[in-house]
Enzyme design. Structure first.
Site, PDB file in Angstrom:
ATOM      1  N   TYR A 156     -23.143  50.896 -16.127  1.00  0.00           N
ATOM      2  CA  TYR A 156     -22.276  49.735 -15.890  1.00  0.00           C
ATOM      3  C   TYR A 156     -20.940  49.860 -16.609  1.00  0.00           C
ATOM      4  O   TYR A 156     -20.896  50.336 -17.741  1.00  0.00           O
ATOM      5  CB  TYR A 156     -22.965  48.452 -16.378  1.00  0.00           C
ATOM      6  CG  TYR A 156     -22.126  47.218 -16.145  1.00  0.00           C
ATOM      7  CD1 TYR A 156     -22.044  46.655 -14.883  1.00  0.00           C
ATOM      8  CD2 TYR A 156     -21.383  46.645 -17.171  1.00  0.00           C
ATOM      9  CE1 TYR A 156     -21.247  45.553 -14.644  1.00  0.00           C
ATOM     10  CE2 TYR A 156     -20.588  45.533 -16.949  1.00  0.00           C
ATOM     11  CZ  TYR A 156     -20.519  44.991 -15.686  1.00  0.00           C
ATOM     12  OH  TYR A 156     -19.734  43.908 -15.451  1.00  0.00           O
TER      13      TYR A 156
ATOM     14  N   TRP B 217     -16.298  49.054 -16.186  1.00  0.00           N
ATOM     15  CA  TRP B 217     -15.129  48.880 -15.331  1.00  0.00           C
ATOM     16  C   TRP B 217     -14.365  50.158 -15.048  1.00  0.00           C
ATOM     17  O   TRP B 217     -13.539  50.198 -14.144  1.00  0.00           O
ATOM     18  CB  TRP B 217     -14.196  47.839 -15.957  1.00  0.00           C
ATOM     19  CG  TRP B 217     -14.507  46.460 -15.507  1.00  0.00           C
ATOM     20  CD1 TRP B 217     -15.724  45.845 -15.547  1.00  0.00           C
ATOM     21  CD2 TRP B 217     -13.587  45.523 -14.943  1.00  0.00           C
ATOM     22  NE1 TRP B 217     -15.611  44.565 -15.050  1.00  0.00           N
ATOM     23  CE2 TRP B 217     -14.316  44.335 -14.682  1.00  0.00           C
ATOM     24  CE3 TRP B 217     -12.231  45.554 -14.650  1.00  0.00           C
ATOM     25  CZ2 TRP B 217     -13.719  43.201 -14.117  1.00  0.00           C
ATOM     26  CZ3 TRP B 217     -11.635  44.425 -14.103  1.00  0.00           C
ATOM     27  CH2 TRP B 217     -12.383  43.268 -13.834  1.00  0.00           C
TER      28      TRP B 217
HETATM   29  N1  LIG Z   1      -7.070  39.855 -20.532  1.00  0.00           N
HETATM   30  C1  LIG Z   1      -8.304  40.031 -20.047  1.00  0.00           C
HETATM   31  N2  LIG Z   1      -8.664  39.419 -18.902  1.00  0.00           N
HETATM   32  C2  LIG Z   1      -9.910  39.579 -18.407  1.00  0.00           C
HETATM   33  C3  LIG Z   1     -10.858  40.417 -19.033  1.00  0.00           C
HETATM   34  C4  LIG Z   1     -10.463  41.040 -20.255  1.00  0.00           C
HETATM   35  O1  LIG Z   1     -11.256  41.762 -20.892  1.00  0.00           O
HETATM   36  N3  LIG Z   1      -9.198  40.823 -20.719  1.00  0.00           N
HETATM   37  N4  LIG Z   1     -12.114  40.593 -18.483  1.00  0.00           N
HETATM   38  C5  LIG Z   1     -12.284  40.271 -17.063  1.00  0.00           C
HETATM   39  C6  LIG Z   1     -13.711  40.124 -16.738  1.00  0.00           C
HETATM   40  S1  LIG Z   1     -14.665  41.518 -16.605  1.00  0.00           S
HETATM   41  C7  LIG Z   1     -14.294  38.933 -16.507  1.00  0.00           C
HETATM   42  S2  LIG Z   1     -15.940  38.865 -16.105  1.00  0.00           S
HETATM   43  C8  LIG Z   1     -13.531  37.702 -16.567  1.00  0.00           C
HETATM   44  C9  LIG Z   1     -14.310  36.634 -17.331  1.00  0.00           C
HETATM   45  O2  LIG Z   1     -13.774  35.392 -17.129  1.00  0.00           O
HETATM   46  P1  LIG Z   1     -14.341  34.175 -17.992  1.00  0.00           P
HETATM   47  O3  LIG Z   1     -15.784  34.286 -18.135  1.00  0.00           O
HETATM   48  O4  LIG Z   1     -13.768  32.944 -17.405  1.00  0.00           O
HETATM   49  O5  LIG Z   1     -13.590  34.518 -19.380  1.00  0.00           O
HETATM   50  P2  LIG Z   1     -13.856  34.245 -20.916  1.00  0.00           P
HETATM   51  O6  LIG Z   1     -12.568  34.596 -21.601  1.00  0.00           O
HETATM   52  O7  LIG Z   1     -15.062  34.973 -21.365  1.00  0.00           O
HETATM   53  O8  LIG Z   1     -14.097  32.698 -21.024  1.00  0.00           O
HETATM   54  C10 LIG Z   1     -13.099  31.768 -20.625  1.00  0.00           C
HETATM   55  C11 LIG Z   1     -13.124  30.560 -21.501  1.00  0.00           C
HETATM   56  O9  LIG Z   1     -14.293  29.790 -21.330  1.00  0.00           O
HETATM   57  C12 LIG Z   1     -14.406  28.907 -22.439  1.00  0.00           C
HETATM   58  N5  LIG Z   1     -15.802  28.574 -22.708  1.00  0.00           N
HETATM   59  C13 LIG Z   1     -16.698  29.337 -23.361  1.00  0.00           C
HETATM   60  N6  LIG Z   1     -17.897  28.694 -23.447  1.00  0.00           N
HETATM   61  C14 LIG Z   1     -17.737  27.503 -22.829  1.00  0.00           C
HETATM   62  C15 LIG Z   1     -18.597  26.396 -22.583  1.00  0.00           C
HETATM   63  O10 LIG Z   1     -19.763  26.370 -22.935  1.00  0.00           O
HETATM   64  N7  LIG Z   1     -18.062  25.347 -21.911  1.00  0.00           N
HETATM   65  C16 LIG Z   1     -16.773  25.329 -21.488  1.00  0.00           C
HETATM   66  N8  LIG Z   1     -16.353  24.257 -20.832  1.00  0.00           N
HETATM   67  N9  LIG Z   1     -15.941  26.351 -21.714  1.00  0.00           N
HETATM   68  C17 LIG Z   1     -16.407  27.427 -22.369  1.00  0.00           C
HETATM   69  C18 LIG Z   1     -13.804  29.663 -23.609  1.00  0.00           C
HETATM   70  O11 LIG Z   1     -12.907  28.851 -24.324  1.00  0.00           O
HETATM   71  C19 LIG Z   1     -13.162  30.875 -22.981  1.00  0.00           C
HETATM   72  O12 LIG Z   1     -11.868  31.150 -23.478  1.00  0.00           O
HETATM   73  O13 LIG Z   1     -12.286  37.900 -17.226  1.00  0.00           O
HETATM   74  C20 LIG Z   1     -11.556  38.998 -16.687  1.00  0.00           C
HETATM   75  N10 LIG Z   1     -10.229  38.936 -17.252  1.00  0.00           N
HETATM   76  N1  LIG Z   2     -20.176  38.959 -26.330  1.00  0.00           N
HETATM   77  C1  LIG Z   2     -19.743  39.204 -25.099  1.00  0.00           C
HETATM   78  N2  LIG Z   2     -19.919  40.420 -24.555  1.00  0.00           N
HETATM   79  C2  LIG Z   2     -19.466  40.671 -23.310  1.00  0.00           C
HETATM   80  C3  LIG Z   2     -18.811  39.668 -22.564  1.00  0.00           C
HETATM   81  C4  LIG Z   2     -18.649  38.382 -23.144  1.00  0.00           C
HETATM   82  O1  LIG Z   2     -18.105  37.449 -22.529  1.00  0.00           O
HETATM   83  N3  LIG Z   2     -19.101  38.201 -24.421  1.00  0.00           N
HETATM   84  N4  LIG Z   2     -18.349  39.952 -21.302  1.00  0.00           N
HETATM   85  C5  LIG Z   2     -19.039  40.999 -20.566  1.00  0.00           C
HETATM   86  C6  LIG Z   2     -18.339  41.379 -19.350  1.00  0.00           C
HETATM   87  S1  LIG Z   2     -17.986  40.094 -18.261  1.00  0.00           S
HETATM   88  C7  LIG Z   2     -18.074  42.668 -19.018  1.00  0.00           C
HETATM   89  S2  LIG Z   2     -17.449  43.007 -17.450  1.00  0.00           S
HETATM   90  C8  LIG Z   2     -18.362  43.788 -19.923  1.00  0.00           C
HETATM   91  C9  LIG Z   2     -17.319  44.908 -19.882  1.00  0.00           C
HETATM   92  O2  LIG Z   2     -17.846  46.060 -20.403  1.00  0.00           O
HETATM   93  P1  LIG Z   2     -17.356  47.510 -19.938  1.00  0.00           P
HETATM   94  O3  LIG Z   2     -16.923  47.506 -18.518  1.00  0.00           O
HETATM   95  O4  LIG Z   2     -18.373  48.492 -20.348  1.00  0.00           O
HETATM   96  O5  LIG Z   2     -16.088  47.666 -20.851  1.00  0.00           O
HETATM   97  P2  LIG Z   2     -14.823  48.613 -20.744  1.00  0.00           P
HETATM   98  O6  LIG Z   2     -14.197  48.599 -22.086  1.00  0.00           O
HETATM   99  O7  LIG Z   2     -13.975  48.189 -19.601  1.00  0.00           O
HETATM  100  O8  LIG Z   2     -15.464  50.038 -20.481  1.00  0.00           O
HETATM  101  C10 LIG Z   2     -14.978  50.938 -19.559  1.00  0.00           C
HETATM  102  C11 LIG Z   2     -15.032  52.343 -20.141  1.00  0.00           C
HETATM  103  O9  LIG Z   2     -14.688  53.270 -19.115  1.00  0.00           O
HETATM  104  C12 LIG Z   2     -13.814  54.248 -19.666  1.00  0.00           C
HETATM  105  N5  LIG Z   2     -13.040  54.846 -18.569  1.00  0.00           N
HETATM  106  C13 LIG Z   2     -11.846  54.452 -18.062  1.00  0.00           C
HETATM  107  N6  LIG Z   2     -11.492  55.255 -17.047  1.00  0.00           N
HETATM  108  C14 LIG Z   2     -12.469  56.178 -16.904  1.00  0.00           C
HETATM  109  C15 LIG Z   2     -12.676  57.273 -16.014  1.00  0.00           C
HETATM  110  O10 LIG Z   2     -11.895  57.557 -15.126  1.00  0.00           O
HETATM  111  N7  LIG Z   2     -13.815  57.978 -16.168  1.00  0.00           N
HETATM  112  C16 LIG Z   2     -14.729  57.699 -17.127  1.00  0.00           C
HETATM  113  N8  LIG Z   2     -15.818  58.461 -17.209  1.00  0.00           N
HETATM  114  N9  LIG Z   2     -14.558  56.668 -17.983  1.00  0.00           N
HETATM  115  C17 LIG Z   2     -13.457  55.921 -17.858  1.00  0.00           C
HETATM  116  C18 LIG Z   2     -12.994  53.494 -20.675  1.00  0.00           C
HETATM  117  O11 LIG Z   2     -12.398  54.362 -21.608  1.00  0.00           O
HETATM  118  C19 LIG Z   2     -14.062  52.573 -21.282  1.00  0.00           C
HETATM  119  O12 LIG Z   2     -14.705  53.190 -22.358  1.00  0.00           O
HETATM  120  O13 LIG Z   2     -18.482  43.277 -21.270  1.00  0.00           O
HETATM  121  C20 LIG Z   2     -19.439  42.235 -21.377  1.00  0.00           C
HETATM  122  N10 LIG Z   2     -19.664  41.907 -22.771  1.00  0.00           N
HETATM  123 MO   LIG Z   3     -16.851  41.005 -16.472  1.00  0.00          MO
END
Ligand SMILES: Nc1nc2c(c(=O)[nH]1)N[C@H]1C(S)=C(S)[C@@H](COP(=O)(O)OP(=O)(O)OC[C@H]3O[C@@H](n4cnc5c(=O)[nH]c(N)nc54)[C@H](O)[C@@H]3O)O[C@H]1N2
Ligand SMILES: Nc1nc2c(c(=O)[nH]1)N[C@H]1C(S)=C(S)[C@@H](COP(=O)(O)OP(=O)(O)OC[C@H]3O[C@@H](n4cnc5c(=O)[nH]c(N)nc54)[C@H](O)[C@@H]3O)O[C@H]1N2
Ligand SMILES: [Mo]
Length: 758
Positions: free
Chosen positions: A102, A104
């Protein structure tokens, strides 16, 4: 292009000398600053490496994560790895290989590392896969029972344009975060969050942002900020439903025609089941909001064209089904599903793609081929699987068994960033015989592998792609040579496949450019009705725009117009406020209609006596997950080199803490260092520490991260038996000043490397 935006760059052939946002992007993001500064950072993996113990003693987990790495040639690495793959497939079969992998990875769609590794392992007979995502672990399982599958909810969401023109009130549970909507899988061409929100506001639409952080919604919304206790949204939503019911504001005609099970649900709301009326008086002490505001909010929602949108974060939590399901129920009670500017939405602040109208067709992708193995896990059960082979578990009405994994293959993800309870994951990672990682960087996951193969970054190879729902399809040409000896994942798998006798199946005899051309032309032939340019013209240009049939699309408009002709994909064809299917599973942690279930870790429960702060482990502002954490923009946000943690002034004062202090954040699971920022944009009782700091475990205590990865703090607890999703968003912690001398960070340097036996 990156997941967080398109950019233009100058290059001297080895490095980018200037980076500018794509000129057509109205709201460019600083995240692009991380790319050039990280490219040749010392933590780039420069050549293949093998862990010393694995090289000397053969497969086995002892020493993994601790021992130094030995540099080896590509020939040696590929020979060793192909030999090991052949052994594992021969001795244990494909069901002993976890290729879930898993993550991104990077934006381009041909070099999408997960597609590459899956295609490769499928050529060998298959692999144990994962289902669902960390993003939407609950939604993907719950929503098909209730309203429709996640793909439909995501791509057919009521468009931002429809909201700009028609919405009068947007009630955003989890906010409308400008940082999150900077990002979309595969990239974003034209960022427009502030744009659409500002335009809606200018037309008179009001915004209510229900979140623990004021800056979860941009200033352009001029939003009212309500900050209930995190994890208590279901109680608030039930009280809103109670007011709608008690005051005759529920749209009974809509409920009769388009939903099933309302009577069962409303009986619970009225207290017929448990003697408790779910009134604002009941919800106020649970949520910390006033009775008055809950009641008036319900009335305002009924009086306006209202969008109820639930952020993805609310379901990344224990019992995450409940607030999500209740969001659908509230929208159904308001009777506006299928109307412009109103109804239900899921994540307008979670990703840039949400509310972009669907494209007529998607850009081409690499086919992954059939997987010979049926066994799978819900993605966040990785530690459970590795620690408990043969154990049975429940998931979405199915009885499943964890396989016995001997080899883990990861390309394009960082489980030591993304998974919960990292000390437990570290223990789980000692179990397989062999762990293989491809990554451009020495991530914490690479440091917990046996064979580490350096991948190229997007800027170092030819590719193309368009973000989810994004209408701009970019040509992404290599702009520099690869760093060191890094190779494309495709090239690595091609060499391995050759050694394993499946070279032809994997490559089909094509080079990268031949693949790009082949997939493109095949795709163009499928869409001859749209005058798409030939490959050479596309490649020589910068991008093409994909057609969008309905910029004003409204989720469920067809269903509303004719529910017989356009039924939903739920079992009844209607919105299921009570689900016979879910009810029949008999899961106490997710009954047949939405309810309030008190989480184990929230500010209103007994556990808060010991750990009185609610940690919000949300997505980082300065990077995407852990990607390019060593880059300039991410580094500029650190405090004393540690990830920033934000705290309300009163909570800081109560602990005698000052802005800029290095603090220890601790929970039942573990502890980490972080740099304190005092900020009244944070609700009292809440601490915000975003994910993404590379895990830097203390050598004697893997549950102590010196850098600030919140996943040493979060418990590895599933959302529910139904969905088995990640609950990383919330956990209880406390914070104190860190008094000892600050330990050095080691994760921003390469790991220990043995040269000539030293
Ligand atoms: N810059 C940036 N953008 C991203 C990502 C990133 O790593 N960096 N990751 C991307 C990915 S993979 C995903 S899945 C999305 C995730 O998108 P979201 O899940 O929407 O993102 P989060 O920042 O985890 O949470 C958003 C907000 O929800 C609020 N929150 C937390 N718990 C609760 C609760 O119990 N109730 C309420 N009402 N609010 C709560 C928090 O204040 C938090 O800042 O974002 C994407 N966008
Ligand atoms: N506590 C907490 N934990 C969370 C979350 C949260 O809200 N709270 N959010 C979760 C969510 S929504 C998500 S989506 C996950 C994200 O978790 P991940 O998707 O595992 O996080 P990334 O840092 O995007 O990891 C991508 C990796 O791919 C590598 N990469 C980039 N390009 C390439 C390529 O071309 N080839 C290869 N082989 N590697 C490459 C990057 O260097 C990086 O190490 O985290 C989750 N974890
Ligand atoms: Mo995510």
């Amino acid at each position: 292009m990156t997941h967080w935006g398109a950019f233009e760059a100058d290059s001297d052939g080895d490095r980018l000398t200037a980076v500018r946002p794509w000129r057509d992007d109205p709201e460019p993001m600083r995240l692009i600053e991380n790319v050039a500064s990280a490219q040749h950072h010392p933590t780039r993996v420069d050549q293949p490496y093998v862990r010393q113990g694995w090289l000397e003693r053969g497969p086995g987990g002892t020493g993994r994560g601790d021992e130094p790495f030995v540099p080896v040639s590509w020939e040696t690495a590929l020979d060793l790895l192909s030999g090991e793959l052949a052994r594992v497939y021969r001795e244990h079969g494909a069901e002993a290989v976890y290729g879930g992998s898993y993550g991104w990875a990077s934006a381009g769609r041909f070099h999408h590392a997960q597609s590459q590794v899956h295609r490769f392992l499928n050529c060998l007979g298959g692999y144990v896969r994962h289902v669902n995502s960390y993003s939407l672990g609950v939604s993907t399982v719950l929503l098909p029972h209730v309203i429709g599958d996640i793909g439909w909810i995501m791509t057919q969401a009521t468009s931002k344009e429809s909201l700009v023109e028609h919405a009068e009130l947007v009630v955003a549970f989890g906010g409308l975060s400008p940082k999150n909507s900077a990002v979309s899988p595969g990239g974003v061409s034209r960022h427009n969050t502030r744009g659409w929100i500002g335009a809606a506001r200018a037309r008179g639409c009001r915004f209510v942002s229900i979140t623990p952080l004021r800056d979860d919604t941009p200033a352009e919304a001029a939003a009212e900020w309500l900050a209930p206790r995190p994890g208590s949204d279901a109680a608030l939503m039930l009280a809103l439903a109670q007011v709608l019911d008690a005051e005759g504001l529920a749209d009974t005609e809509f409920l009769d025609k388009y939903t099933v099970g309302y009577e069962r649900f409303v009986g619970y709301v009225r207290g017929e089941v448990d003697g408790i009326v779910k009134s604002p008086e009941w919800a106020a002490p649970i949520t910390g909001l006033t009775v008055e505001r809950i009641r008036t909010l319900a009335r305002e929602m009924a009086a306006a064209r209202t969008l109820v949108t639930v952020g993805w974060s609310l379901q990344r939590a224990q019992y995450g089904e409940q607030p999500l399901w209740l969001g659908v129920v509230l929208a159904a009670m308001l009777g506006q599903i299928g109307l412009p500017g109103g109804g239900f939405g899921h994540g307008y602040g979670s990703a840039a793609s949400l509310g972009e109208p669907a494209r007529k067709f998607s850009p081409p992708r690499l086919p992954q081929g059939p997987n010979g193995v049926d066994t799978f896990i819900p993605v966040a059960r990785i530690s459970d699987m590795l620690l408990n082979p043969g154990q049975s578990f429940e998931y979405n009405g199915q009885h499943l068994v964890y396989p016995d994994i001997r080899l883990v293959y990861w390309a394009g993800g960082n489980p030591f960033h993304h998974h919960q309870d990292l000390a437990r994951l570290r223990e789980a990672f000692t179990r397989p015989e062999t762990v293989v990682v491809h990554d451009p960087f020495w991530t914490s996951t690479a440091r917990h592998a046996d064979i580490v193969l350096p991948s190229t970054m997007t800027i170092e190879r030819d590719d193309y792609g368009a973000g989810e729902n994004d209408r701009v399809f970019f040509a992404m040409k290599a702009i520099t040579r690869p760093h060191g000896e890094a190779r494309d994942d495709y090239a690595i798998f091609g060499e391995l496949a050759e050694r394993l006798g499946v070279g032809k199946e994997f490559t089909e005899g094509r080079t990268v450019v031949e693949w790009l051309r082949h997939l493109y032309e095949e795709w163009r032939q499928r869409h001859t009705e749209h005058d798409l340019p030939d490959f050479d013209t596309f490649w020589a240009s910068e991008h093409i725009e994909l057609p969008v049939p309905d910029p004003q699309q409204v989720l469920g408009a067809d269903f509303r117009a004719d529910p017989q002709r356009f039924p939903l994909t739920t079992p009844s064809g209607k919105i299921e406020i009570f689900s016979e299917t879910i009810d029949s599973f008999g899961y106490a942690d997710c009954p047949g209609h939405p309810v309030w279930l008190e989480p184990d870790e929230w500010l209103g429960g007994p556990a808060a006596a010991e750990f009185p702060l609610q940690l919000i482990a949300n997505q980082p502002r300065s990077k995407l997950h852990s990607q390019l954490d060593v880059g300039a923009y991410s580094q500029s946000t650190k405090v004393a080199g540690r990830e920033p943690v934000r705290l309300h002034p009163d909570d800081a004062a109560a602990r005698g803490l000052r802005d800029g202090d290095v603090v220890r954040v601790f929970s039942k699971q573990g502890s980490c260092l972080a740099g304190l920022i005092i900020d009244d944009a944070v609700r009292q009782g809440v601490a915000q520490l975003s994910t993404g700091a590379w895990y830097d475990p203390d050598p004697t205590d893997p549950a102590f991260c010196r850098h600030g990865n919140p996943n040493v703090l979060t418990p590895d607890r599933p959302s529910s038996t139904l969905s088995q999703g990640s609950t990383g968003q919330l956990c209880l912690v406390d914070i104190e000043r860190y008094e000892p001398d600050l330990p050095d960070l080691t994760v921003n340097r390469p790991p220990a490397i043995m040269i000539n036996g030293t």
